[in-house]
Motif scaffolding. Sequence first.
Motif, mmCIF file in Angstrom:
data_model
loop_
_atom_site.group_PDB
_atom_site.id
_atom_site.type_symbol
_atom_site.label_atom_id
_atom_site.label_comp_id
_atom_site.label_asym_id
_atom_site.label_seq_id
_atom_site.Cartn_x
_atom_site.Cartn_y
_atom_site.Cartn_z
ATOM 1 N N HIS A 1 2.856 4.477 0.830
ATOM 2 C CA HIS A 1 3.475 4.974 2.062
ATOM 3 C C HIS A 1 4.032 6.372 1.831
ATOM 4 C CE1 HIS A 1 2.944 1.039 3.894
ATOM 5 N NE2 HIS A 1 3.249 1.606 5.045
ATOM 6 N N THR B 1 6.525 -1.194 1.970
ATOM 7 C CA THR B 1 7.108 -0.832 3.273
ATOM 8 C C THR B 1 6.786 -1.843 4.373
ATOM 9 O OG1 THR B 1 7.149 1.551 2.837
ATOM 10 C CG2 THR B 1 7.007 0.882 5.144
ATOM 11 N N ASP B 2 5.505 -2.184 4.541
ATOM 12 C CA ASP B 2 5.121 -3.034 5.670
ATOM 13 C C ASP B 2 5.679 -4.449 5.536
ATOM 14 O OD1 ASP B 2 3.746 -0.893 6.655
ATOM 15 O OD2 ASP B 2 1.770 -1.611 6.053
ATOM 16 N N GLU C 1 7.045 5.486 11.480
ATOM 17 C CA GLU C 1 7.144 4.417 10.482
ATOM 18 C C GLU C 1 8.260 4.687 9.471
ATOM 19 O OE1 GLU C 1 3.690 3.506 7.954
ATOM 20 O OE2 GLU C 1 4.421 1.446 7.920
ATOM 21 N N GLU D 1 0.845 -1.195 0.000
ATOM 22 C CA GLU D 1 0.000 0.000 0.000
ATOM 23 C C GLU D 1 0.879 1.242 0.000
ATOM 24 O OE1 GLU D 1 -1.966 -0.840 3.747
ATOM 25 O OE2 GLU D 1 -0.590 0.460 4.832
ATOM 26 N N HIS E 1 0.192 6.396 9.966
ATOM 27 C CA HIS E 1 0.641 5.782 8.714
ATOM 28 C C HIS E 1 1.650 6.640 7.932
ATOM 29 C CE1 HIS E 1 0.343 3.295 5.130
ATOM 30 N NE2 HIS E 1 0.328 4.427 4.460
HETATM 31 ZN ZN LIG Z 1 2.864 0.830 6.892
#
Ligand SMILES: [Zn+2]
Length: 267
Positions: A26, A34-35, A156, A24, A151
Motif C-alpha cells: 500500500h 491495510t485492507d 484509502e 498487499e 489504490h
Molecule cells: Zn487497499
Amino acid sequence: MTSPEVVDLLTRTDMVILPIGSLEQHGLQGPIGTDTLGVIERGKLIAQKTDVLVAPILYPGNSPYHMAFPGTITLPAETIQLVYFQAAQSLLAHGFKRFLILNGHAGNAATVQYLVDRINQETAGMAVELDDAAQPFRTGAARPGSVFDRHAGVSETSRSLYLTPNLVNMSVARTAPLTLLPHLQKILPEVAAGDPTATRVFLAEALKAASTGKGTSTKDMTETGVWSALDVKTATAERGRTETEASVNAAVAFIERWKQLRPLGTK
Ligand SMILES: [Zn+2]
C-alpha cells in the motif's frame, strides 16, 4: 470474545460479519495489511452499533498484480472462497444463519459474489455482500469523481489514518507519476469523471498480473505503488472518518432493516 459471549450474542442475533481483505503493498506509507486490518476495524465499528458477530477468517486475499512488491501475499480465488465457505459451515453449526460479507479489497469482488451465491444455494444460511446491500442506505452526495484516486491513494490512506493510525507512516508517503500504457492514459480523464463504459474497459485491462502480458501490474503503472493522480500527502484522518462513518451507518441501516424483514427466530 469468549465462547460464552458468543452463546449470549446468539440469543440476540443470528448475523455474522465475515471481513475479507488482502495482504498487499500500500505505497511507501501504508502497511501490507491495510485492507484486512481496515475491514476488521470497520466491522467492529458496525458491531458497536448493532448486534452482530465479527469473525475474521483470513488475512490474505487475491492480489496477483501487486506481486512485484515484496511482502505481498496472494491466494487463488478458489482457495479463498473455499476457506470462507467452510468457515461459514462452522458458524452455521453454532446457529448463525445470516452472513454479511464485508469486502475491503476490490480484487476480491468476484470471489465474494461466488461465496455469497454458494452460501445461498448450498446451505441453510443466507448471505449478502454488505457494502453492496447497504448502497441504498447511503446518504449525501456521492463523492464527485473528477480526479483519479484509487489504490493507496488519498481516499484509502485517509481511511487508514482513521482506522489504523499507528501503522501509517506519512513522512515517507509519495505519489509517483502514473506510467500507464498510452491508450489507457488517454481515457484516464473519462475514467476519473466516472464514465461507466470507460471505467469498465479500463478496469478489464488495468491492474492485472504480470503473467497476463498486459503490462498493467501495479509496478508497471506506479513506482511507489500509489495508484492515484493526487498527492497522497494530502490524506487526512478527518476525511477517513467521514468516509468510514458513511459506510458504517449505511451498513447498520441495512442490518436493522433485515432484522425487521426477517425477525430473529424465523424458521
Ligand atoms: Zn487497499
